[in-house]
Each structure stands twice: as structure tokens, then as C-alpha cells.
Design an enzyme around this catalytic site. Structure first.
Site, short mmCIF file in Angstrom:
data_model
loop_
_atom_site.label_atom_id
_atom_site.label_comp_id
_atom_site.label_asym_id
_atom_site.label_seq_id
_atom_site.Cartn_x
_atom_site.Cartn_y
_atom_site.Cartn_z
N GLU A 42 18.71 -1.88 18.78
CA GLU A 42 19.65 -1.39 20.22
C GLU A 42 19.57 -2.22 21.24
O GLU A 42 18.96 -2.53 21.37
CB GLU A 42 19.60 0.08 20.77
CG GLU A 42 20.65 0.49 21.41
CD GLU A 42 20.92 1.85 22.43
OE1 GLU A 42 21.65 2.47 21.93
OE2 GLU A 42 19.89 2.12 23.15
N THR A 88 24.81 -0.49 24.40
CA THR A 88 24.81 0.45 25.15
C THR A 88 26.22 0.48 26.38
O THR A 88 26.68 -0.87 26.12
CB THR A 88 24.11 0.59 26.20
OG1 THR A 88 23.72 -0.19 26.72
CG2 THR A 88 22.56 0.97 24.56
N ALA A 145 26.21 3.08 32.35
CA ALA A 145 26.90 4.18 33.24
C ALA A 145 28.33 4.49 34.25
O ALA A 145 28.39 3.68 34.03
CB ALA A 145 25.67 5.50 34.24
N GLY A 201 28.35 10.62 26.45
CA GLY A 201 28.40 9.67 28.10
C GLY A 201 27.43 10.86 28.67
O GLY A 201 27.72 12.05 28.55
N ASP A 202 26.97 10.15 29.30
CA ASP A 202 25.41 11.78 30.75
C ASP A 202 26.69 11.49 31.59
O ASP A 202 27.10 11.15 32.17
CB ASP A 202 24.90 9.78 30.45
CG ASP A 202 23.54 10.51 29.23
OD1 ASP A 202 23.36 11.14 29.01
OD2 ASP A 202 22.85 8.77 29.66
#
Length: 291
Positions: free
Chosen positions: A17, A48, A51, A107-108
Site C-alpha cells: 500500500e 490510498t 481524507a 472512509g473515516d
């Protein structure tokens, strides 16, 4: 290359990753990391997502770098702050770049950000992609110790079954440090009728920052063996690096011996760590995969 087909061709898949820089950050360091990781010939590299959802992500840009290096990218796609229009636009951009593999994530949560009315769970995103863009191969995430927001692991596995049934072709686990947790989870999902390949997510603890931040965020259980390693080498960077690589390598050898379908390395953009571990396990992978 559709990543799920790799599991038909190999007994054990190995991937890395890479995380994307902020939209304003210099891209050159990541370019070098992509080249170094690609030179190790992983089966694929996941990329990734920043955010805040798909709209401000450099995921397609980095994924194109990976593809230019001759490695298949797995592009992360989150939905917690995105509507159907934004997700559709992100999928079009990936498709236009020749990228056909996505890791579908909720997702966060972002403090103060409005959450999606279209997608409450990753399973909603999976179903949306599967219904409208069948050219994509869809991977999903899973949690050997249970999702931190879920009341118990049985409920989490029931939710995972919903996600897999919506169209997930293979799963990558959250990081863990006790292989027994993974083996228990593997048995439980098999009983639940989840039969897609599962890659074990391994993060080498090689820096103080990993210990201070990643473990706290992930909620992963810390076995006594890791605790002793942290206590002994926390303020000794070189020793911590070597100990972390050794622990992760030992984890992977045990997992491969137990028939894990693949290993996904969270190397925090550290190509040196990726190379050390890859060199150690390469003979085992060659033996398992017959090459």
C-alpha cells in the site's frame, strides 16, 4: 489486469500500500517511492484516498504512476462525504486512466464534514459500483478483531457478508499483530459463507511514529511480544527498525505456512522496509506459486 484473477493464478498474492500526499504537497518523493516499490515486482499496489472523500484525492494521479511502472494499481475510493455524482465522477476518471480495480471503503469520519445521504456503509458503495460500472473489480476491507465501531465481531461479520454479497471479489484485512486473531476470523467468515480470497494486512512497526499514532488509530491488540519489543527499542531507532522488520517477517512466514491467500504490506511509503521483507519471503512465494 483484474486483481481478483490473481487468486486463480497464485496460491499467495503479495502487494503493497502507498499513501497519497496532500493536494498541495510535492509529488516527487512519492514518484520515487512508486518506482522503488514497483521494482520489487509486487502483484499490485494499492493507493490510498485523501481524507474527505473522493473529490480532493490524488489517488488517480498516483495510480497512473503505478500503472506506468508496469504494476496494477488498486485505487481506494471512499464515500462517507460523497454523493452519487461525485463517486460517478471519480469512477469515470479512473476508467479513463485504464484503472479497473477499486477498494470500496466507507472512509473515516471527518469532524465537521457533512456525511453522505447516498452512502451510509461501504456495502452501499459496492452495490452502486456493481450496478452501474461492471467493468470494475471491487475489493473490500475487513477487520480480524472486529470493526472498532461495531458492537461485536459477529455483527461485524454479518455486515461483511452483506458487503461481499453486494459484489466484493476479494478482501484486505486491517493491520493486526497476533496471527491467531486472523486464523479465528478466517474460520468465522468461512462459517458465515464468505468465500472470497482474504489477504492479511501486515504493518511493520519500525518507527516511533507508527507506535504512537497508527496503533492508537487502528485499535489493534498489542501482543506481549510486541510490547516487549516496543519497551526495549522505543528510543533506539536502528534497533526498532530491525526488530519491526523481523517481527513482520515472522508474522508473514507463519501466515504463508498456514495457507493465507495473500499478504498486503502497509509499509508507510518506506521502500527500504518493503525491500527487506520482500527479499526475505521471496523464496517462499516462489515455491508456493511455482515460479
Amino acid at each position: 489486469m483484474v486483481i481478483s484473477k490473481l487468486f486463480d493464478q497464485k496460491k499467495a498474492v503479495c502487494s503493497f500500500e502507498i499513501f497519497t500526499p496532500k493536494p498541495t504537497a510535492d509529488i516527487s518523493a512519492v514518484e520515487e517511492t512508486v518506482r522503488e516499490l514497483s521494482a520489487l515486482s509486487p502483484d499490485y499496489i494499492s493507493v490510498t484516498c485523501s481524507a474527505g472523500g473522493s473529490g480532493n484525492s490524488r489517488t488517480p494521479e498516483i495510480a497512473r504512476m503505478v500503472k506506468r511502472c508496469g504494476i496494477e494499481p488498486l485505487a481506494h475510493l471512499t464515500c462517507i462525504n460523497s454523493d452519487k455524482s461525485a463517486v460517478s465522477a471519480a469512477l469515470r476518471e479512473l476508467a479513463d486512466s485504464g484503472i479497473c480495480n477499486v477498494l470500496a471503503l466507507r472512509g473515516d469520519r471527518v469532524a465537521g464534514a457533512k456525511e453522505s445521504e447516498d452512502f451510509r456503509h461501504a456495502s452501499d458503495l459496492v452495490a452502486f459500483i456493481r450496478a452501474g460500472r461492471r467493468e470494475f473489480d471491487i475489493a473490500g476491507a475487513c477487520y480480524p478483531e472486529g470493526h472498532p465501531e461495531c458492537q461485536d465481531i459477529l455483527t461485524d461479520i454479518r455486515n461483511l457478508k452483506i458487503k461481499v454479497d453486494a459484489g466484493v471479489s476479494h478482501l484486505n484485512t486491517q493491520l493486526f499483530f497476533d496471527n491467531d486473531d486472523f486464523y479465528r476470523f478466517r474460520d468465522m467468515i468461512a462459517l458465515a459463507g464468505i468465500d472470497v480470497p482474504v489477504q492479511a494486512g501486515i504493518m511493520p512497526l519500525v518507527k516511533k511514529s507508527h507506535i504512537d499514532r497508527i496503533i492508537t488509530l487502528s485499535g489493534a491488540k498489542i501482543p506481549a511480544k510486541i510490547s516487549r519489543m516496543i519497551s526495549r527499542f522505543y528510543d533506539k531507532p536502528d534497533s526498532l527498525m530491525e526488530a519491526g522488520i523481523a517481527y513482520a517477517t515472522d508474522q508473514i512466514v507463519d501466515l504463508l505456512s498456514a495457507g493465507v491467500r495473500g499478504v498486503h504490506l502497509y509499509v508507510m511509503n518506506n521502500a527500504y522496509v518493503a525491500r527487506r521483507i520482500t527479499e526475505s519471503i521471496a523464496p517462499i512465494l516462489r515455491e508456493l506459486n511455482g515460479n
